[in-house]
Design an enzyme around this catalytic site. Structure first.
Site, PDB file in Angstrom:
ATOM      1  N   ASP A   1      41.373  25.142  42.428  1.00 56.03           N
ATOM      2  CA  ASP A   1      41.780  26.169  43.377  1.00 56.03           C
ATOM      3  C   ASP A   1      42.704  26.005  44.202  1.00 56.03           C
ATOM      4  O   ASP A   1      42.566  25.125  45.228  1.00 56.03           O
ATOM      5  CB  ASP A   1      40.222  26.585  44.058  1.00 56.03           C
ATOM      6  CG  ASP A   1      40.362  27.734  44.925  1.00 56.03           C
ATOM      7  OD1 ASP A   1      41.617  28.541  45.221  1.00 56.03           O
ATOM      8  OD2 ASP A   1      39.658  27.922  46.169  1.00 56.03           O
TER       9      ASP A   1
ATOM     10  N   ASN B   1      44.534  28.180  46.284  1.00 57.41           N
ATOM     11  CA  ASN B   1      44.583  28.771  47.592  1.00 57.41           C
ATOM     12  C   ASN B   1      43.142  29.194  48.410  1.00 57.41           C
ATOM     13  O   ASN B   1      43.455  29.857  49.185  1.00 57.41           O
ATOM     14  CB  ASN B   1      45.456  30.359  47.190  1.00 57.41           C
ATOM     15  CG  ASN B   1      44.577  31.111  46.319  1.00 57.41           C
ATOM     16  OD1 ASN B   1      43.439  30.490  45.802  1.00 57.41           O
ATOM     17  ND2 ASN B   1      44.984  32.222  45.994  1.00 57.41           N
TER      18      ASN B   1
ATOM     19  N   ASP C   1      40.350  30.310  47.584  1.00 55.61           N
ATOM     20  CA  ASP C   1      39.620  31.638  47.442  1.00 55.61           C
ATOM     21  C   ASP C   1      38.486  31.549  46.748  1.00 55.61           C
ATOM     22  O   ASP C   1      37.633  32.349  46.269  1.00 55.61           O
ATOM     23  CB  ASP C   1      40.312  32.882  46.771  1.00 55.61           C
ATOM     24  CG  ASP C   1      40.747  32.520  45.471  1.00 55.61           C
ATOM     25  OD1 ASP C   1      40.677  31.451  45.130  1.00 55.61           O
ATOM     26  OD2 ASP C   1      41.250  33.728  44.768  1.00 55.61           O
TER      27      ASP C   1
ATOM     28  N   ASP D   1      42.932  28.714  39.572  1.00 55.43           N
ATOM     29  CA  ASP D   1      43.952  29.458  39.481  1.00 55.43           C
ATOM     30  C   ASP D   1      45.066  28.447  38.861  1.00 55.43           C
ATOM     31  O   ASP D   1      44.824  27.315  38.540  1.00 55.43           O
ATOM     32  CB  ASP D   1      44.672  29.806  40.662  1.00 55.43           C
ATOM     33  CG  ASP D   1      44.638  28.867  41.862  1.00 55.43           C
ATOM     34  OD1 ASP D   1      45.130  27.875  41.724  1.00 55.43           O
ATOM     35  OD2 ASP D   1      44.115  29.169  42.846  1.00 55.43           O
TER      36      ASP D   1
ATOM     37  N   GLU E   1      37.365  31.706  16.569  1.00 51.66           N
ATOM     38  CA  GLU E   1      36.063  31.637  16.922  1.00 51.66           C
ATOM     39  C   GLU E   1      35.059  32.365  15.904  1.00 51.66           C
ATOM     40  O   GLU E   1      35.110  33.626  16.030  1.00 51.66           O
ATOM     41  CB  GLU E   1      35.508  32.126  18.141  1.00 51.66           C
ATOM     42  CG  GLU E   1      34.083  31.833  18.683  1.00 51.66           C
ATOM     43  CD  GLU E   1      33.564  32.607  19.919  1.00 51.66           C
ATOM     44  OE1 GLU E   1      32.865  32.371  20.480  1.00 51.66           O
ATOM     45  OE2 GLU E   1      34.251  33.694  19.930  1.00 51.66           O
TER      46      GLU E   1
ATOM     47  N   HIS F   1      32.316  26.801  27.032  1.00 51.48           N
ATOM     48  CA  HIS F   1      31.879  27.574  28.157  1.00 51.48           C
ATOM     49  C   HIS F   1      30.811  28.460  27.914  1.00 51.48           C
ATOM     50  O   HIS F   1      30.273  29.224  28.456  1.00 51.48           O
ATOM     51  CB  HIS F   1      33.057  28.487  28.405  1.00 51.48           C
ATOM     52  CG  HIS F   1      33.658  29.496  27.666  1.00 51.48           C
ATOM     53  ND1 HIS F   1      33.860  29.111  26.239  1.00 51.48           N
ATOM     54  CD2 HIS F   1      33.575  30.811  27.459  1.00 51.48           C
ATOM     55  CE1 HIS F   1      34.180  30.200  25.550  1.00 51.48           C
ATOM     56  NE2 HIS F   1      34.054  31.293  26.198  1.00 51.48           N
TER      57      HIS F   1
HETATM   58  C1  GLC Z   1      33.274  34.863  22.764  1.00 44.85           C
HETATM   59  C2  GLC Z   1      33.270  34.145  24.092  1.00 44.85           C
HETATM   60  C3  GLC Z   1      32.356  34.469  25.206  1.00 44.85           C
HETATM   61  C4  GLC Z   1      32.442  35.759  25.387  1.00 44.85           C
HETATM   62  C5  GLC Z   1      32.373  36.677  23.731  1.00 44.85           C
HETATM   63  C6  GLC Z   1      32.956  38.002  24.143  1.00 44.85           C
HETATM   64  O1  GLC Z   1      32.137  34.162  22.247  1.00 44.85           O
HETATM   65  O2  GLC Z   1      33.368  32.704  24.063  1.00 44.85           O
HETATM   66  O3  GLC Z   1      32.403  33.460  26.190  1.00 44.85           O
HETATM   67  O4  GLC Z   1      31.528  36.174  26.291  1.00 44.85           O
HETATM   68  O5  GLC Z   1      33.103  36.140  23.195  1.00 44.85           O
HETATM   69  O6  GLC Z   1      34.264  38.141  24.316  1.00 44.85           O
HETATM   70 CA    CA Z   2      42.221  30.296  43.786  1.00 44.96          CA
END
Ligand code: GLC
Ligand code: CA
Length: 542
Positions: free
Chosen positions: A23, A25, A27, A31, A267, A327
């Site tokens: 980060d 800045n 917040d 970024d 994916e 993630h």
């Molecule tokens: C994919 C992404 C996930 C998101 C989903 C809807 O599975 O990895 O993070 O919530 O698509 O876009």
């Molecule tokens: Ca930031």
């Protein structure tokens, strides 16, 4: 596939979740400027490309995966000028940029949807999937949202329902509308023209739905992230994987090819390696994710099975990839490590970085970041709010990167409230501390990455298993044109001897790398004694 160097095949791809990396800045949200400030760290780590989770304007219901404008940067991350600078500075360091394209759905705040929902005859009506409810008010069919409940949402203004595979704030677009299809293809060009090197395609195989909107049949339950949900009892034959996907991928690939050495990784939504394999090849995507490692228990044989299955089903045109973290899932450190110990993570890293396939890393994996514990009132991911306490959502693996022992771990300045809490282990588990410790996980990753770079067999050599992992040890050869390496991974926390198969007798090996010793061990006949959780890489002496 030829033998020239291909960055996406031979390199390592590092996923950044931009909200959580750095980060600049103050917040509390990461970024692009923050990422720029850490490019030298990434170069030093040795990665070849960055995949950025979405950075487009978004109301953040799904933290960027709900896009309200495909052709801009969200102001919280920067602007197009910052982005261009990021691309330039990354390229100067030999690092490519991969963007995440979320084209199955938009945000409900996208101008298309704002228009679309206004009236049945709005010019944008057909950009989404609208249907009448049944006379009794029920949804038009039994399709469900992956995040829970019916996939259909009633919009009172027109009395019709729209379909959303994910949150109701993420309406699915109508890919059968030629204007939508053309626009989306132009999105690829827009970013390629700005110098982007490739794309990760979010749930790409869900773009097309059956035009007749038939009910999906119910089937046997499929194990999932969440355990039991109705969504996993359904056979998804009408809401995903429609035949129109293949010609679309061909069109996407033509565009990518016209820009030179580009890359696409899809994916694949729902289903394992077999399905993923269908969608990659010379006239479709360069690669599709195989997520099986995310669900492998800490058992060498489970990894062995997953690897050999993937090796077995991919066509010669396709190239494998391996993922220990992303993630959407609990981190590998949280899944595999005990306490703050990193022994198993070193074995896992050695596996990821010595297999035949593109390794994907996720920010913080290299320092063994653990998931943060989340309380009900800290949840940011709506999925977690819905299923609390059975499933706590995906915030755990999205906490701020731990750079140093300063307050906020050097992610945000002191005193700032970060968007998710920093893990309490940051005073000891952070980049700065690990850089200074030769035995740290970070330095182990760097050594493995350097070994992969130095030894062509570790990148492109054939994968030849020597054990099936049933007895704690996974061992394999990587046989290249001019050299052969051997990788031996002890998954157990005890000393274990590896007995090499009889046909390996007489080969001579030299030491390349180990997390437990710094020089060659005497190989007695066919037996290699291994330390607890040792990862050992040898090279054949010829
Ligand atoms: C994919 C992404 C996930 C998101 C989903 C809807 O599975 O990895 O993070 O919530 O698509 O876009
Ligand atoms: Ca930031």
């Amino acid at each position: 596939m030829d033998n020239n160097h291909l960055w996406w095949r031979d390199g390592i791809i590092y996923q950044i979740y931009p909200r959580s990396f750095a980060d600049s800045n103050g917040d509390g949200i990461g970024d692009l400027e923050g990422i720029i400030s850490r490019l030298d760290y990434l170069k030093d780590l040795g990665i070849d490309a960055i995949w950025l989770s979405p950075i487009y304007p978004s109301p953040d219901v799904d933290f960027g995966y709900d896009v309200s404008n495909y052709l801009d940067i969200d102001p919280k991350f920067g602007n197009l000028e910052t982005f261009d600078r990021l691309v330039k500075l990354a390229h100067e360091r030999g690092i490519r940029i991969i963007l995440d394209l979320v084209l199955n759905h938009t945000s409900d705040q996208h101008p298309w949807f704002i228009e679309s929902r206004k009236s049945r005859d709005n010019p944008f009506r057909d950009y989404y999937l609208w249907r009448d409810p049944k006379p009794n008010g029920d949804p038009p069919n039994n399709w469900l949202s992956c995040f829970g409940g019916s996939g259909w949402e009633l919009d009172p203004t027109t009395g019709q329902m729209y379909f959303h595979m994910f949150y109701k704030e993420q309406p699915d677009v109508n890919w059968r509308n030629p204007a939508v299809r053309q626009y989306m293809l132009d999105v690829f060009k827009f970013w390629l023209d700005r110098g982007v090197d490739g794309f990760r395609l979010d749930v790409f195989n869900a773009y097309y739905k059956s035009p007749n909107f038939e009910d999906n049949p119910m089937g046997p339950i499929r194990p999932s992230l969440m355990g039991l949900r109705a969504f996993d009892r359904m056979k998804h034959i009408y809401d995903i994987d429609q035949p129109e996907m293949i010609p679309l991928l061909q069109d996407i690939r033509k565009i990518l090819n016209s820009y030179g050495e580009t890359y696409s990784v899809g994916e694949t939504f729902i289903g394992g390696a077999d399905k993923a394999a269908l969608y990659c090849g010379d006239d479709r995507l360069h690669a599709t994710f195989n997520f099986e490692f995310l669900h492998c228990p800490w058992w060498a044989h489970a990894f062995y099975q997953s690897i050999t299955r993937w090796e077995g089903i991919l066509s010669d045109e396709a190239w494998p990839n391996y993922v220990l973290n992303n993630h959407d899932n609990p981190r590998s450190a949280t899944r595999y490590a005990r306490g703050e110990e990193d022994d198993r993570l070193k074995v896992a890293a050695a596996l990821l970085l010595t297999l035949r396939g593109t390794p994907f890393m996720y920010y913080g994996e290299e320092i063994g970041m653990r998931d943060i514990p989340i309380s009900r009132d800290q949840i940011k991911d709506p999925w977690g709010r819905r299923y609390w306490p059975f499933f706590k959502g995906r915030d755990g693996c999205r906490s701020p990167m731990q750079w140093n022992a300063m307050p906020n771990a050097g992610f945000s300045p002191e005193g700032v409230e970060t968007w998710l809490p920093v893990h309490s282990n940051y005073p000891v588990r952070n980049v700065m501390t690990q850089e200074a410790d030769p035995e740290s996980l970070l330095n182990w990753y760097k050594r493995l990455i350097a070994a992969r770079k130095a030894h062509p067999s570790l990148r492109t050599g054939a994968f030849i298993p020597l054990t099936d992992g049933k007895r704690f040890i996974l061992a394999y050869l990587r046989q290249g044109k001019d050299e052969t390496t051997m990788v031996v991974l002890n998954f157990s926390s005890r000393r274990q001897p590896l007995t090499l198969p009889g046909d390996q007798t007489g080969r001579k090996w030299e030491y390349l790398l180990s997390n437990k010793r710094s020089s060659m061990i005497p190989v007695e006949g066919r037996v290699i004694p291994l330390e607890p959780n040792e990862a050992l890489i040898l090279r054949e002496v010829v």
